[in-house]
Design a protein around this motif. Structure first.
Motif, PDB file in Angstrom:
ATOM      1  N   GLY A  77      35.590  20.116  35.734  1.00 30.23           N
ATOM      2  CA  GLY A  77      34.382  20.092  34.927  1.00 30.23           C
ATOM      3  C   GLY A  77      34.541  19.521  33.540  1.00 30.23           C
ATOM      4  O   GLY A  77      33.691  19.745  32.683  1.00 30.23           O
ATOM      5  N   GLY A  78      35.634  18.769  33.295  1.00 31.17           N
ATOM      6  CA  GLY A  78      35.827  18.159  31.982  1.00 31.17           C
ATOM      7  C   GLY A  78      37.290  18.068  31.632  1.00 31.17           C
ATOM      8  O   GLY A  78      38.145  17.867  32.497  1.00 31.17           O
TER       9      GLY A  78
ATOM     10  N   ARG B  82      38.836  27.572  28.139  1.00 34.17           N
ATOM     11  CA  ARG B  82      38.077  27.425  26.895  1.00 34.17           C
ATOM     12  C   ARG B  82      38.958  27.347  25.643  1.00 34.17           C
ATOM     13  O   ARG B  82      38.471  27.560  24.529  1.00 34.17           O
TER      14      ARG B  82
ATOM     15  N   SER C 205      23.874  18.082  33.301  1.00 32.49           N
ATOM     16  CA  SER C 205      23.892  19.222  32.379  1.00 32.49           C
ATOM     17  C   SER C 205      22.591  20.008  32.443  1.00 32.49           C
ATOM     18  O   SER C 205      22.602  21.248  32.422  1.00 32.49           O
TER      19      SER C 205
ATOM     20  N   CYS D 216      39.024  23.321  26.717  1.00 29.86           N
ATOM     21  CA  CYS D 216      39.442  23.316  28.113  1.00 29.86           C
ATOM     22  C   CYS D 216      38.313  23.868  28.979  1.00 29.86           C
ATOM     23  O   CYS D 216      37.766  24.939  28.699  1.00 29.86           O
ATOM     24  N   ALA D 217      37.953  23.146  30.015  1.00 28.99           N
ATOM     25  CA  ALA D 217      36.825  23.539  30.857  1.00 28.99           C
ATOM     26  C   ALA D 217      37.119  24.798  31.659  1.00 28.99           C
ATOM     27  O   ALA D 217      36.185  25.421  32.181  1.00 28.99           O
ATOM     28  N   ARG D 218      38.372  25.203  31.749  1.00 27.61           N
ATOM     29  CA  ARG D 218      38.730  26.408  32.512  1.00 27.61           C
ATOM     30  C   ARG D 218      38.983  27.611  31.620  1.00 27.61           C
ATOM     31  O   ARG D 218      38.387  28.662  31.795  1.00 27.61           O
TER      32      ARG D 218
ATOM     33  N   VAL E  90      29.431  18.683  31.433  1.00 29.64           N
ATOM     34  CA  VAL E  90      30.825  18.264  31.329  1.00 29.64           C
ATOM     35  C   VAL E  90      31.337  18.727  29.965  1.00 29.64           C
ATOM     36  O   VAL E  90      30.679  18.541  28.949  1.00 29.64           O
ATOM     37  N   LEU E  91      32.499  19.381  29.940  1.00 31.60           N
ATOM     38  CA  LEU E  91      33.047  19.961  28.715  1.00 31.60           C
ATOM     39  C   LEU E  91      34.204  19.111  28.207  1.00 31.60           C
ATOM     40  O   LEU E  91      35.153  18.844  28.956  1.00 31.60           O
ATOM     41  N   THR E  92      34.125  18.702  26.947  1.00 34.80           N
ATOM     42  CA  THR E  92      35.182  17.873  26.360  1.00 34.80           C
ATOM     43  C   THR E  92      35.746  18.451  25.073  1.00 34.80           C
ATOM     44  O   THR E  92      36.803  18.018  24.624  1.00 34.80           O
TER      45      THR E  92
END
Length: 256
Positions: free
Chosen positions: A176-177, A163, A148, A159-161, A154-156
């Motif tokens: 990416g998550g 949002r 990071s 949605c990493a795509r 990492v996005l949890t």
């Protein structure tokens, strides 16, 4: 006649690695507060009785005086701030600390100051010393937190795509998550909510104190999340972490 400009400087940082040079010298790689990653020659430190050789072991936190050289700087003086000797005495801790410094050595740029990365490294090594039984989970957390810092979070929580706010049940290395149902594609892995929460805790740039409880109370979720952390970092940094093999307890992750 103008006075000569001194090329000596002082700095503080962590010893990342060392290797031999000739019969008595070593090349030492540091991550320093003021100058980022620096490689320097420590002359004569492999001779019996060297006063500074023992202070330049990997993982040590040191205060240095160096002299700028043409290709490599030269170590003049070394004072120990924290030897972190425990990380070298125990093979398991040595393996864990080696993953951390390998990652830092990979992502740090010579001569470019990176205080956030140095702070993460110091925190990770300190966590290992304070709670050696939790070494594996600290390594997994360090991977995501250091990634990071260098631009690969990492996005949890969404949605990493697209949002779209989460939680979402699909976890992707490449994406990416977590991903929502609309963005999840072939190869993306559906996971339980405990795994998503474990990944969130590993990547959360906060206290390290919650991680031992995660390892104790939810070992299966922790193992899956840890395996994901390695796959995530190796994919986004395009570099295999060779030293991780000694501490890897995960079951593996398909890179989706």
């Amino acid at each position: 006649m103008a006075a000569a400009v001194s090329r000596a400087y002082r700095d503080r940082g962590i010893v990342l690695r060392t290797h031999r040079l000739g019969e008595t010298d070593r090349i030492v790689t540091f991550l320093l507060e003021g100058r980022g990653k620096v490689r320097a020659v420590a002359k004569g430190v492999r001779r019996p009785g060297s006063r500074i050789g023992a202070r330049l072991e990997p993982f040590s936190h040191v205060d240095l005086e160096l002299h700028e050289g043409r290709s490599l700087d030269i170590v003049r003086q070394v004072e120990s701030i924290d030897t972190n000797e425990a990380l070298r005495r125990d093979d398991r801790l040595h393996a864990a600390a080696s993953v951390m410094v390998e990652l830092v050595d990979t992502v740090a740029t010579e001569g470019q100051r990176d205080p956030a990365l140095l702070l993460q490294l110091r925190a990770g090594l300190a966590a290992l010393v304070a709670d050696p039984e939790s070494a594996a989970v600290f390594v997994d957390a360090f991977l995501l937190r250091a990634a990071s810092v260098v631009g690969f979070p990492v996005l949890t929580g969404a949605c990493a795509r697209c949002r779209t706010p989460g939680p979402h049940p699909w976890l992707s290395v490449v994406g990416g998550g977590t991903l929502c149902d609309d963005c999840a594609g072939e190869g993306t892995r559906r996971v339980e909510v405990d795994v998503v929460e474990a990944v969130r805790l590993l990547g959360d740039d906060g206290s390290w104190q919650a991680l031992p409880e995660l390892a104790r109370e939810r070992p299966d979720a922790r193992a899956t999340a840890g395996s994901y952390a390695r796959a995530f970092v190796e994919h986004h940094l395009d570099r295999r972490l060779r030293s991780y093999d000694a501490v890897d307890r995960g079951s593996g992750w398909a890179r989706g």
